[in-house]
Design a protein around this motif. Structure first.
Motif, PDB file in Angstrom:
ATOM      1  N   PRO A   1      -6.108  10.270   3.726  1.00  0.00           N
ATOM      2  CA  PRO A   1      -6.983   9.152   3.385  1.00  0.00           C
ATOM      3  C   PRO A   1      -6.229   7.828   3.398  1.00  0.00           C
ATOM      4  N   LYS A   2      -6.989   6.754   3.662  1.00  0.00           N
ATOM      5  CA  LYS A   2      -6.427   5.409   3.684  1.00  0.00           C
ATOM      6  C   LYS A   2      -7.138   4.546   2.656  1.00  0.00           C
ATOM      7  N   SER A   3      -6.377   3.683   1.995  1.00  0.00           N
ATOM      8  CA  SER A   3      -6.950   2.656   1.133  1.00  0.00           C
ATOM      9  C   SER A   3      -5.892   1.579   0.928  1.00  0.00           C
ATOM     10  N   VAL A   4      -6.333   0.365   0.634  1.00  0.00           N
ATOM     11  CA  VAL A   4      -5.396  -0.686   0.243  1.00  0.00           C
ATOM     12  C   VAL A   4      -5.618  -1.074  -1.207  1.00  0.00           C
ATOM     13  N   THR A   5      -6.541  -0.375  -1.878  1.00  0.00           N
ATOM     14  CA  THR A   5      -6.845  -0.636  -3.284  1.00  0.00           C
ATOM     15  C   THR A   5      -6.005   0.283  -4.157  1.00  0.00           C
ATOM     16  N   ARG A   6      -5.233  -0.284  -5.046  1.00  0.00           N
ATOM     17  CA  ARG A   6      -4.283   0.524  -5.811  1.00  0.00           C
ATOM     18  C   ARG A   6      -4.958   1.656  -6.575  1.00  0.00           C
ATOM     19  N   GLU A   7      -6.066   1.366  -7.250  1.00  0.00           N
ATOM     20  CA  GLU A   7      -6.704   2.416  -8.042  1.00  0.00           C
ATOM     21  C   GLU A   7      -7.276   3.504  -7.147  1.00  0.00           C
ATOM     22  N   ARG A   8      -7.803   3.146  -5.996  1.00  0.00           N
ATOM     23  CA  ARG A   8      -8.327   4.175  -5.089  1.00  0.00           C
ATOM     24  C   ARG A   8      -7.197   5.024  -4.510  1.00  0.00           C
TER      25      ARG A   8
ATOM     26  N   ALA B   1       1.380   4.118  -2.863  1.00  0.00           N
ATOM     27  CA  ALA B   1       1.167   5.535  -2.583  1.00  0.00           C
ATOM     28  C   ALA B   1       2.370   6.377  -2.999  1.00  0.00           C
ATOM     29  N   LEU B   2       3.552   5.912  -2.687  1.00  0.00           N
ATOM     30  CA  LEU B   2       4.758   6.661  -3.058  1.00  0.00           C
ATOM     31  C   LEU B   2       4.902   6.737  -4.581  1.00  0.00           C
ATOM     32  N   GLU B   3       4.572   5.645  -5.259  1.00  0.00           N
ATOM     33  CA  GLU B   3       4.621   5.646  -6.732  1.00  0.00           C
ATOM     34  C   GLU B   3       3.599   6.623  -7.309  1.00  0.00           C
ATOM     35  N   ALA B   4       2.447   6.747  -6.634  1.00  0.00           N
ATOM     36  CA  ALA B   4       1.388   7.638  -7.118  1.00  0.00           C
ATOM     37  C   ALA B   4       1.723   9.108  -6.918  1.00  0.00           C
ATOM     38  N   GLY B   5       2.662   9.393  -5.997  1.00  0.00           N
ATOM     39  CA  GLY B   5       3.059  10.773  -5.769  1.00  0.00           C
ATOM     40  C   GLY B   5       2.931  11.266  -4.340  1.00  0.00           C
ATOM     41  N   TYR B   6       2.324  10.467  -3.467  1.00  0.00           N
ATOM     42  CA  TYR B   6       2.263  10.867  -2.051  1.00  0.00           C
ATOM     43  C   TYR B   6       3.680  11.008  -1.500  1.00  0.00           C
ATOM     44  N   ARG B   7       3.858  12.038  -0.677  1.00  0.00           N
ATOM     45  CA  ARG B   7       5.155  12.246  -0.043  1.00  0.00           C
ATOM     46  C   ARG B   7       5.009  12.442   1.461  1.00  0.00           C
ATOM     47  N   SER B   8       3.911  11.946   2.012  1.00  0.00           N
ATOM     48  CA  SER B   8       3.685  11.995   3.452  1.00  0.00           C
ATOM     49  C   SER B   8       2.981  10.711   3.855  1.00  0.00           C
ATOM     50  N   ILE B   9       3.544  10.006   4.840  1.00  0.00           N
ATOM     51  CA  ILE B   9       2.997   8.744   5.303  1.00  0.00           C
ATOM     52  C   ILE B   9       2.715   8.857   6.800  1.00  0.00           C
ATOM     53  N   ASP B  10       1.502   8.476   7.210  1.00  0.00           N
ATOM     54  CA  ASP B  10       1.080   8.597   8.603  1.00  0.00           C
ATOM     55  C   ASP B  10       0.800   7.220   9.180  1.00  0.00           C
TER      56      ASP B  10
ATOM     57  N   ALA C   1       0.823  -1.212   0.000  1.00  0.00           N
ATOM     58  CA  ALA C   1       0.000   0.000   0.000  1.00  0.00           C
ATOM     59  C   ALA C   1       0.859   1.265   0.000  1.00  0.00           C
ATOM     60  N   VAL C   2       1.857   1.309   0.876  1.00  0.00           N
ATOM     61  CA  VAL C   2       2.723   2.493   0.947  1.00  0.00           C
ATOM     62  C   VAL C   2       3.567   2.609  -0.321  1.00  0.00           C
ATOM     63  N   SER C   3       4.031   1.492  -0.842  1.00  0.00           N
ATOM     64  CA  SER C   3       4.804   1.535  -2.091  1.00  0.00           C
ATOM     65  C   SER C   3       3.961   2.108  -3.221  1.00  0.00           C
TER      66      SER C   3
ATOM     67  N   ASN D   1      -7.427   8.922  -5.173  1.00  0.00           N
ATOM     68  CA  ASN D   1      -7.490   9.877  -4.062  1.00  0.00           C
ATOM     69  C   ASN D   1      -6.411  10.947  -4.156  1.00  0.00           C
ATOM     70  N   PHE D   2      -5.369  10.661  -4.901  1.00  0.00           N
ATOM     71  CA  PHE D   2      -4.289  11.640  -5.068  1.00  0.00           C
ATOM     72  C   PHE D   2      -4.647  12.705  -6.110  1.00  0.00           C
ATOM     73  N   ARG D   3      -5.595  12.390  -6.996  1.00  0.00           N
ATOM     74  CA  ARG D   3      -5.904  13.292  -8.107  1.00  0.00           C
ATOM     75  C   ARG D   3      -6.990  14.298  -7.708  1.00  0.00           C
ATOM     76  N   ILE D   4      -6.625  15.226  -6.854  1.00  0.00           N
ATOM     77  CA  ILE D   4      -7.607  16.198  -6.355  1.00  0.00           C
ATOM     78  C   ILE D   4      -7.129  17.646  -6.506  1.00  0.00           C
ATOM     79  N   PHE D   5      -6.068  17.827  -7.260  1.00  0.00           N
ATOM     80  CA  PHE D   5      -5.505  19.175  -7.370  1.00  0.00           C
ATOM     81  C   PHE D   5      -5.711  19.809  -8.743  1.00  0.00           C
ATOM     82  N   ASP D   6      -6.542  19.186  -9.572  1.00  0.00           N
ATOM     83  CA  ASP D   6      -6.825  19.754 -10.900  1.00  0.00           C
ATOM     84  C   ASP D   6      -8.284  20.185 -11.013  1.00  0.00           C
ATOM     85  N   PHE D   7      -8.957  20.367  -9.857  1.00  0.00           N
ATOM     86  CA  PHE D   7     -10.317  20.907  -9.876  1.00  0.00           C
ATOM     87  C   PHE D   7     -10.577  21.599  -8.546  1.00  0.00           C
ATOM     88  N   GLU D   8     -11.627  22.405  -8.497  1.00  0.00           N
ATOM     89  CA  GLU D   8     -12.019  23.091  -7.272  1.00  0.00           C
ATOM     90  C   GLU D   8     -13.513  22.961  -7.055  1.00  0.00           C
ATOM     91  N   LEU D   9     -13.911  22.983  -5.807  1.00  0.00           N
ATOM     92  CA  LEU D   9     -15.328  23.035  -5.468  1.00  0.00           C
ATOM     93  C   LEU D   9     -15.763  24.495  -5.404  1.00  0.00           C
TER      94      LEU D   9
END
Length: 275
Positions: free
Chosen positions: A229-236, A36-45, A32-34, A240-248
């Protein structure tokens, strides 16, 4: 895609989006952490109580990223509160994770009936003064707990990680944190998944062609929260990382904030005794 940072009270910069690993087994957390790091996360809790610090450390060691490029947080387990116990517990955390320092170390719960969080906090101040951790903070602290730590300790907590989601907006707590230059970090940001099928959230998601999780995480980001956020599903994990190309819109933010019902999924910090 670059994750924005927040600046903690001591000037340390922390990614606003991180990856949480609560309820992920020590074996599953490596993948899961691997991912996340591949997806671009740079903070692990993580936390000692999660029982997966060793696996998180293994994922970090397998990564080709430099240590300084990943912001690593862990938390003190409840049985280890107290000055001397805290120092020993921190050593054990570093050993399990095979790290020389942490970026952030947190007291997991105040446990007010035990009344040990002030001496525990002073141990965190010692670790910080010794350069063994770059920032220190707390989890689940209410205003009176924070006020006492600030008054009796020497350092104001840099982060307060609390349960926070649209059913528990925590307006007063966020305002208190902001007034004291404490960054608010949200755990259970998706309401333990129970908000993913809420009609208000799904309607906004359909309108924006986004997932409900993306909408909820974007709400946190625009409120100014750090979110994990937490997930063990690779696609999720990737989604979950793709949230910086839109605004509410302001209207959508208000609709989501309007769901606030003061509802907790986790324990009440004023009552929880760690059992």
């Amino acid at each position: 895609m670059t994750v924005p940072d927040v600046t903690l009270g001591n000037g340390v910069r922390m990614p606003q989006l991180g990856f949480g690993v609560w309820q992920v087994s020590d074996d599953a957390v490596v993948d899961a952490v691997s991912t996340a790091l591949e997806a671009g996360y740079r903070s692990i809790d993580t936390a000692a109580a999660y029982g997966n610090e060793r696996g998180v450390g293994e994922a970090l060691s397998r990564s080709e990223l430099d240590r300084q490029d990943v912001f690593v947080t862990s938390k003190l387990a409840n049985p280890d509160q107290g000055y001397d116990h805290t120092l020993r517990a921190f050593d054990a955390t570093l050993e399990r994770m095979r790290l020389e320092t942490l970026d952030l170390y947190l007291i997991h719960w105040p446990l007010p009936r035990r009344d040990m969080y002030v001496s525990t906090w002073k141990a965190l101040e010692r670790l910080y003064a010794d350069g063994r951790v770059r920032a220190i903070g707390v989890c689940n602290f209410q205003a009176p707990h924070l006020e006492r730590v600030v008054e009796e300790g020497g350092i104001t907590p840099m982060v307060n990680q609390i349960e926070l989601h649209p059913l528990l907006v925590q307006r007063a707590m966020r305002e208190f944190d902001a007034k004291h230059n404490i960054v608010t970090e949200a755990w259970s940001p998706l309401g333990q998944g129970k908000l993913l099928d809420h009609p208000t959230v799904t309607a906004i998601a359909e309108q924006l062609h986004r997932t409900p999780a993306q909408v909820l995480l974007r709400w946190h980001i625009q409120l100014g929260n750090v979110v994990i956020p937490k997930s063990v599903t690779r696609e999720r994990i990737r989604s979950n990382f793709r949230i910086f190309d839109f605004e509410l819109s302001e209207a959508d933010m208000d609709r989501i904030t309007g769901l606030d019902a003061g509802s907790r999924f986790g324990p009440d910090p004023d009552e929880f005794d760690g059992e």
